[in-house]
Design a protein around this motif. Structure first.
Motif, PDB file in Angstrom:
ATOM      1  N   VAL A 123       0.832  -1.208   0.000  1.00 11.50           N
ATOM      2  CA  VAL A 123       0.000   0.000   0.000  1.00 11.50           C
ATOM      3  C   VAL A 123       0.867   1.259   0.000  1.00 11.50           C
ATOM      4  O   VAL A 123       0.577   2.229  -0.706  1.00 11.50           O
ATOM      5  N   TYR A 153      -5.743   8.301  -3.947  1.00 14.49           N
ATOM      6  CA  TYR A 153      -5.787   8.441  -2.489  1.00 14.49           C
ATOM      7  C   TYR A 153      -6.355   9.802  -2.066  1.00 14.49           C
ATOM      8  O   TYR A 153      -6.982   9.916  -1.015  1.00 14.49           O
ATOM      9  N   THR A 202     -10.109   0.199   3.592  1.00 16.07           N
ATOM     10  CA  THR A 202      -8.730  -0.066   4.011  1.00 16.07           C
ATOM     11  C   THR A 202      -8.724  -0.695   5.397  1.00 16.07           C
ATOM     12  O   THR A 202      -7.994  -1.664   5.659  1.00 16.07           O
ATOM     13  N   GLN A 258      -4.910   4.523   7.254  1.00 14.99           N
ATOM     14  CA  GLN A 258      -5.517   5.524   6.371  1.00 14.99           C
ATOM     15  C   GLN A 258      -4.646   6.768   6.198  1.00 14.99           C
ATOM     16  O   GLN A 258      -4.881   7.582   5.302  1.00 14.99           O
ATOM     17  N   THR A 288      -3.381   5.631   2.899  1.00 18.70           N
ATOM     18  CA  THR A 288      -4.343   5.414   1.806  1.00 18.70           C
ATOM     19  C   THR A 288      -5.296   6.577   1.561  1.00 18.70           C
ATOM     20  O   THR A 288      -6.105   6.521   0.641  1.00 18.70           O
TER      21      THR A 288
END
Length: 306
Positions: free
Chosen positions: A157, A170, A206, A272, A275
């Motif tokens: 990721v 993203y 995610t 996060q 992401t």
């Protein structure tokens, strides 16, 4: 405030939002206008019945996410094709083109599932088998496998976030979260309020994937067969069960807010930070367009305030 039930995904230069059996794909086109396409999905009686069954609904949600995600990506990418390719498409029969797109999407989904299993399940397993030459405690080996799986996942990721296109995805992911958080905070859905909202959300996909990784550590510890091939097969067969359990946790995290839920949700929120990125105002506008196409947020907020 109770959660809205709206969920979404970031796509190429856009956002897909889903509310019950309606989803919308909003895309910022090359001419800077916003295209919004709205469709119905999963309206059959049988589908709705299974969506109410615990664990099973998690498996269905996982499959839905794969299908709608690939469909949304292909739809959004179609706006960014070269003009000469668009000219060629004029001579193609629409029915034939639709069949080709469906075949490509099906093949892509199958390939994605196989690749994900190979990278995130088979590879950590065989690495743990290699480590097992020196470690003889089966519980420890299972823990090592789980840690390797999470390291590979987080590394993957983080690595793809370095590319320009994924970084923009993203950013749209951040816009999606900020729109939902804005609504659930009781604020009017406009650019200024969305900009002030957080880009982190407990119901994120995610977080779901990370929960899958964590729960798999526990579940795989109980696989006790001598054959390495069978151990790998059992891991494959248990993925839907793990996905179902993970979905129930994410659903619970979205409905309640207490100390335990906050602690258990924290790893997903940390992830996060990779992401999701802060979107610009144009991306926020796309997110707002996607939300408003499937959800009457004003009516919802009024009902929550009663």
């Amino acid at each position: 405030m109770a959660y809205s039930g709206v969920g979404g995904q970031a796509v190429m230069e856009g956002v897909m939002m889903k509310n019950k059996d309606i989803y919308a794909i909003a895309v910022r086109k090359p001419d800077q206008t916003i295209d919004v396409t709205t469709e119905h999905y999963g309206t059959s009686k049988q589908y709705k019945i299974f969506r109410k069954v615990p664990i099973v609904r998690g498996v269905i949600s996982f499959v839905d996410s794969l299908y709608l995600g690939m469909h949304s990506l292909m739809h959004s990418a179609s706006f960014w094709e070269e003009e000469d390719e668009s000219e060629k498409k004029k001579d193609i029969d629409p029915k034939k083109e639709k069949a080709q797109e469906k075949a490509v999407m099906t093949g892509t989904v199958i390939f994605s599932i196989v690749a994900a299993f190979a990278i995130f399940f088979a590879l950590p397993y065989y690495l743990s088998v290699f480590v097992g030459r020196w470690v003889f405690n089966p519980w420890l080996i299972a823990s090592i496998e789980g840690v390797l799986r999470m390291v590979i996942f987080i590394g993957y990721v983080a690595l793809i976030s370095l590319t320009k296109d994924i970084r923009r995805v993203y950013m749209y992911h951040g816009a999606e979260h900020k729109c939902i958080n804005c609504i659930e905070s009781g604020l009017p859905l406009d650019v200024d309020n969305v900009r002030k909202s957080t880009r982190f959300h407990k119901r994120c996909g995610t977080s779901f994937l990370l929960v899958v990784m964590i729960i798999s550590i526990v579940v795989f510890m109980f696989i006790r067969v001598d054959s390495r091939v069978l151990r790998l097969v059992f891991r494959l067969l248990l993925i839907p069960v793990i996905a179902g359990i993970s979905y129930e946790f994410i659903r619970l995290a979205g409905r309640y807010d207490n100390l335990l839920i906050r602690i258990l949700s924290q790893p997903g929120l940390w992830l996060q930070r990779i992401t999701t990125k802060e979107p610009d105002d144009e991306m926020i506008e796309v997110g707002i367009a996607s939300v408003e196409a499937v959800f009457d947020w004003k009516k919802w907020q009024e009902e929550q305030g009663e």
